[in-house]
Design a protein around this motif. Sequence first.
Motif, PDB file in Angstrom:
ATOM      1  N   THR A  23      26.642  53.982 -13.949  1.00 45.74           N
ATOM      2  CA  THR A  23      26.884  55.189 -13.159  1.00 45.74           C
ATOM      3  C   THR A  23      28.234  55.789 -13.504  1.00 45.74           C
ATOM      4  OG1 THR A  23      27.884  53.968 -11.330  1.00 45.74           O
ATOM      5  CG2 THR A  23      25.511  54.317 -11.217  1.00 45.74           C
ATOM      6  N   SER A  24      28.308  57.100 -13.366  1.00 38.97           N
ATOM      7  CA  SER A  24      29.610  57.744 -13.530  1.00 38.97           C
ATOM      8  C   SER A  24      30.462  57.330 -12.338  1.00 38.97           C
ATOM      9  CB  SER A  24      29.443  59.258 -13.573  1.00 38.97           C
ATOM     10  OG  SER A  24      29.058  59.752 -12.309  1.00 38.97           O
ATOM     11  N   LYS A  25      31.755  57.490 -12.457  1.00 43.47           N
ATOM     12  CA  LYS A  25      32.644  57.119 -11.359  1.00 43.47           C
ATOM     13  C   LYS A  25      32.333  57.908 -10.096  1.00 43.47           C
ATOM     14  CE  LYS A  25      36.389  55.642 -14.318  1.00 43.47           C
ATOM     15  NZ  LYS A  25      36.662  56.243 -15.602  1.00 43.47           N
ATOM     16  N   GLU A  26      31.816  59.114 -10.264  1.00 43.60           N
ATOM     17  CA  GLU A  26      31.545  59.981  -9.112  1.00 43.60           C
ATOM     18  C   GLU A  26      30.218  59.701  -8.424  1.00 43.60           C
ATOM     19  OE1 GLU A  26      32.728  64.341  -9.694  1.00 43.60           O
ATOM     20  OE2 GLU A  26      32.405  63.539 -11.708  1.00 43.60           O
ATOM     21  N   TYR A  27      29.236  59.195  -9.163  1.00 40.24           N
ATOM     22  CA  TYR A  27      27.897  59.044  -8.594  1.00 40.24           C
ATOM     23  C   TYR A  27      27.829  57.834  -7.669  1.00 40.24           C
ATOM     24  CZ  TYR A  27      22.929  58.533  -7.967  1.00 40.24           C
ATOM     25  OH  TYR A  27      21.687  58.423  -7.387  1.00 40.24           O
ATOM     26  N   GLU A  28      27.360  58.081  -6.467  1.00 36.83           N
ATOM     27  CA  GLU A  28      27.157  57.005  -5.500  1.00 36.83           C
ATOM     28  C   GLU A  28      25.698  56.999  -5.090  1.00 36.83           C
ATOM     29  OE1 GLU A  28      29.820  57.010  -2.154  1.00 36.83           O
ATOM     30  OE2 GLU A  28      31.481  57.705  -3.398  1.00 36.83           O
ATOM     31  N   MET A  29      25.111  55.827  -5.097  1.00 37.12           N
ATOM     32  CA  MET A  29      23.728  55.705  -4.665  1.00 37.12           C
ATOM     33  C   MET A  29      23.694  55.774  -3.146  1.00 37.12           C
ATOM     34  SD  MET A  29      21.914  53.175  -7.289  1.00 37.12           S
ATOM     35  CE  MET A  29      22.400  53.198  -9.009  1.00 37.12           C
ATOM     36  N   GLY A  30      23.182  56.879  -2.642  1.00 36.92           N
ATOM     37  CA  GLY A  30      23.130  57.104  -1.201  1.00 36.92           C
ATOM     38  C   GLY A  30      22.020  56.309  -0.539  1.00 36.92           C
ATOM     39  N   GLN A  31      21.943  56.458   0.770  1.00 38.64           N
ATOM     40  CA  GLN A  31      20.935  55.750   1.555  1.00 38.64           C
ATOM     41  C   GLN A  31      19.522  56.125   1.141  1.00 38.64           C
ATOM     42  OE1 GLN A  31      22.302  56.267   5.742  1.00 38.64           O
ATOM     43  NE2 GLN A  31      21.458  54.210   5.922  1.00 38.64           N
ATOM     44  N   GLY A  64      23.583  62.296 -11.456  1.00 41.85           N
ATOM     45  CA  GLY A  64      22.962  62.841 -10.261  1.00 41.85           C
ATOM     46  C   GLY A  64      21.587  62.254 -10.060  1.00 41.85           C
ATOM     47  N   ASP A  65      20.916  62.772  -9.039  1.00 39.73           N
ATOM     48  CA  ASP A  65      19.520  62.390  -8.867  1.00 39.73           C
ATOM     49  C   ASP A  65      18.712  63.587  -8.410  1.00 39.73           C
ATOM     50  OD1 ASP A  65      19.540  62.276  -5.850  1.00 39.73           O
ATOM     51  OD2 ASP A  65      20.769  60.495  -6.174  1.00 39.73           O
ATOM     52  N   ILE A  66      17.432  63.459  -8.583  1.00 42.72           N
ATOM     53  CA  ILE A  66      16.500  64.539  -8.359  1.00 42.72           C
ATOM     54  C   ILE A  66      15.214  63.875  -7.905  1.00 42.72           C
ATOM     55  CG2 ILE A  66      15.752  64.438 -10.774  1.00 42.72           C
ATOM     56  CD1 ILE A  66      15.379  67.435 -10.742  1.00 42.72           C
ATOM     57  N   TYR A  82      17.581  67.886  -5.253  1.00 39.62           N
ATOM     58  CA  TYR A  82      18.422  67.453  -6.364  1.00 39.62           C
ATOM     59  C   TYR A  82      19.884  67.498  -5.987  1.00 39.62           C
ATOM     60  CZ  TYR A  82      18.400  72.507  -6.687  1.00 39.62           C
ATOM     61  OH  TYR A  82      18.477  73.845  -6.372  1.00 39.62           O
ATOM     62  N   GLY A  83      20.684  66.743  -6.724  1.00 34.14           N
ATOM     63  CA  GLY A  83      22.132  66.742  -6.559  1.00 34.14           C
ATOM     64  C   GLY A  83      22.786  66.266  -7.839  1.00 34.14           C
ATOM     65  N   ILE A  84      23.850  66.926  -8.228  1.00 30.34           N
ATOM     66  CA  ILE A  84      24.597  66.598  -9.446  1.00 30.34           C
ATOM     67  C   ILE A  84      26.054  66.355  -9.042  1.00 30.34           C
ATOM     68  CG2 ILE A  84      25.368  67.475 -11.706  1.00 30.34           C
ATOM     69  CD1 ILE A  84      22.359  66.971 -11.655  1.00 30.34           C
TER      70      ILE A  84
END
Length: 150
Positions: A23-31, A64-66, A82-84
Amino acid sequence: MELLTERLKLIPCTKVSISMLSTSKEYEMGQHINMYLGELREDPTLLGWGVWFVIDQENNNIIGDIGFKGKPNSANTVEIGYGIVPSAQGKGYATEAVQKLVEWAFSNKNVTKIVAECLDDNAPSIRVLEKLQMKRIGSENNMLKWQLEK
């Protein structure tokens, strides 16, 4: 299962894909990721109709994820979201990813309409949906409603 664009790789979210990706440093796997994995465990036919990771092919990082909010309903409709990550925004990644996932969904005979919603002041998301030829069909509680038919 993997979808490729010029710059991106889209991979459905599974326990296996999570363990293999960086993962990039910014991407967090949300709930929503854990929630989807639980639903997928209960119903393996959800694969593809939930979260997909958006991966930058250049560095193989998740940016991101979509995905869809479930399988096609009785009206042959799915909802996309989606979110980037901020550092990757404004570079056309969302448009590229959404376009590819829309193509994938429409290749399924059980999908004839894709819907989406975004905040009425989210100009970047509005631009993405407009570029994809989605039609604005209404608004409710500061959310714009969109649809695209096959």
